[in-house]
Design an enzyme around this catalytic site. Structure first.
Site, mmCIF file in Angstrom:
data_model
loop_
_atom_site.group_PDB
_atom_site.id
_atom_site.type_symbol
_atom_site.label_atom_id
_atom_site.label_comp_id
_atom_site.label_asym_id
_atom_site.label_seq_id
_atom_site.Cartn_x
_atom_site.Cartn_y
_atom_site.Cartn_z
ATOM 1 C CE LYS A 189 4.097 -4.559 11.279
ATOM 2 N NZ LYS A 189 2.804 -4.042 10.662
ATOM 3 C CG HIS B 182 6.844 -2.055 2.220
ATOM 4 N ND1 HIS B 182 7.273 -0.647 3.095
ATOM 5 C CD2 HIS B 182 5.703 -2.472 2.378
ATOM 6 C CE1 HIS B 182 5.756 -0.705 3.026
ATOM 7 N NE2 HIS B 182 4.908 -1.422 2.909
ATOM 8 C CG MET C 264 -2.025 -1.218 0.748
ATOM 9 S SD MET C 264 -3.287 -1.046 2.387
ATOM 10 C CE MET C 264 -2.647 -0.797 3.647
ATOM 11 N N GLY C 265 1.769 1.636 -0.252
ATOM 12 C CA GLY C 265 2.417 2.143 -0.701
ATOM 13 C C GLY C 265 3.647 2.383 0.316
ATOM 14 C CG ASP D 117 15.224 -0.071 5.257
ATOM 15 O OD1 ASP D 117 14.863 0.925 4.297
ATOM 16 O OD2 ASP D 117 16.200 0.132 5.790
HETATM 17 P P1 AMP Z 1 1.820 -2.974 3.388
HETATM 18 O O1 AMP Z 1 2.558 -2.058 2.113
HETATM 19 O O2 AMP Z 1 1.670 -2.579 5.236
HETATM 20 O O3 AMP Z 1 0.403 -3.479 3.205
HETATM 21 O O4 AMP Z 1 2.335 -4.003 3.460
HETATM 22 C C1 AMP Z 1 2.701 -4.686 2.103
HETATM 23 C C2 AMP Z 1 3.360 -5.614 2.494
HETATM 24 O O5 AMP Z 1 4.636 -5.705 3.401
HETATM 25 C C3 AMP Z 1 2.835 -6.705 3.416
HETATM 26 O O6 AMP Z 1 3.517 -8.602 3.012
HETATM 27 C C4 AMP Z 1 4.187 -6.584 4.285
HETATM 28 O O7 AMP Z 1 3.957 -7.807 5.656
HETATM 29 C C5 AMP Z 1 5.205 -6.304 4.589
HETATM 30 N N1 AMP Z 1 5.766 -5.627 5.665
HETATM 31 C C6 AMP Z 1 5.564 -4.352 5.536
HETATM 32 N N2 AMP Z 1 5.609 -3.934 6.880
HETATM 33 C C7 AMP Z 1 8.004 -5.658 6.522
HETATM 34 C C8 AMP Z 1 7.828 -5.738 7.581
HETATM 35 N N3 AMP Z 1 8.305 -5.046 8.946
HETATM 36 N N4 AMP Z 1 8.780 -6.006 7.423
HETATM 37 C C9 AMP Z 1 8.586 -7.399 6.760
HETATM 38 N N5 AMP Z 1 7.421 -6.906 5.981
HETATM 39 C C10 AMP Z 1 6.852 -6.214 5.881
#
Ligand code: AMP
Length: 281
Positions: free
Chosen positions: A152, A40, A33-34, A38
């Protein structure tokens, strides 16, 4: 170092993927979702190492926000996200509009039973239906061979795995370890919304979880430990603890005692921001 090309429509994306397919190239997708950090970027790095082509998707999916205020406040930083991706040689940044993903008349929902009844599913009504629906669309639109998700959001990872298996989606779902700041706080786009004071308090959540894991190993009960940890978190400045629970790593069944590979899950409010974390026990 080139910034990735942006595609805004499903059809343009599919045309590009068709060219890669004609060359027998493998395709990886990293849904986000942008407001990239680190965490991502670790998924992007893994995807680049394992696939010929990598698509990063950027879509703030309205249907997975159960709280309109959270959706409004969600950071939107497309241009700087694009810059952060430059060193990784990502092939496409797919950033569709809401109309593209949910055109007039859209009426279908993907819903995973069981796994979504607990944890964030219980606290955020409709959230995982929104996730499962958009991830299904991203899988079918990209036609990727491999998809990368972070531990996460461990419950989300299990839900996506279940959904891909049940719907026979021809994609391999890969879970990647949580990336943390040096003080233990799990990286999250929502951390940007914490005040400096709250940011200093935030690592207490992971610290309490690690202490709880040690005590579970020593034979203590999760219910007792949760009560004690909750009290300390509230004293430190957290406003509310939604859950702090020991569950089975695969089925997410609740346990009070450590009896096999478990996972400790937490969600707590600090400075009006809902932080989540989980660790293996
Ligand atoms: P989001 O943008 O929050 O929807 O996250 C996109 C992807 O990045 C999802 O698969 C999350 O689980 C992953 N992600 C977010 N934060 C972390 C993190 N701290 N470490 C590893 N992966 C992450």
């Amino acid at each position: 170092m080139t910034k990735p090309m942006i595609e805004r429509t499903r059809d343009a994306l599919r045309a590009r993927v068709a060219h890669w397919r004609a060359e027998d190239e493998t395709v990886g997708v990293v849904p986000t979702m942008g407001a990239l950090h680190d965490g991502h970027l670790s998924l992007v790095e893994r995807a680049k190492a394992e696939c010929d082509r990598v698509i990063v998707t950027l879509f703030v999916n309205p249907t997975q926000f159960n709280n309109p205020d959270d959706l409004d406040k969600y950071p939107r930083t497309e241009e700087s996200d694009r810059e952060k991706l430059a060193p990784y040689d990502v092939d496409v940044l797919y950033a569709p509009t809401v109309d593209q993903m949910y055109p007039t008349g859209f009426a279908t929902r993907v819903s995973v039973d069981g796994l979504t009844d607990v944890l964030c599913g219980a606290h955020r009504p409709g959230h995982f239906d929104g996730v499962a629906t958009i991830v299904t669309k991203l899988f079918t639109q990209t036609g990727a061979d491999r998809a990368y998700f972070g531990e996460k959001d461990y419950q989300q990872l299990q839900v996506v795995r279940r959904m891909a298996t049940d719907l026979d989606l021809p994609i391999h779902v890969i879970g990647c370890e949580t990336v943390r700041d040096p003080d233990g706080l799990a990286m999250s786009s929502r951390n940007l919304r914490l005040s400096a004071e709250a940011r200093a308090v935030a690592p207490a959540l992971n610290r309490e979880m690690r202490a709880m894991a040690r005590k579970l190993h020593a034979g203590r009960l999760a219910s007792d430990l949760r009560a004690e940890a909750t009290e300390r978190l509230l004293a430190e400045g957290f406003e509310k603890v939604d859950y702090l629970e020991l569950r089975g790593a695969e089925d997410l069944e609740l346990h009070d005692r450590l009896i096999g590979p478990g996972r400790l899950f937490a969600a707590a409010w600090l400075d009006d921001v809902r932080l989540i974390d989980n660790i293996a026990v």
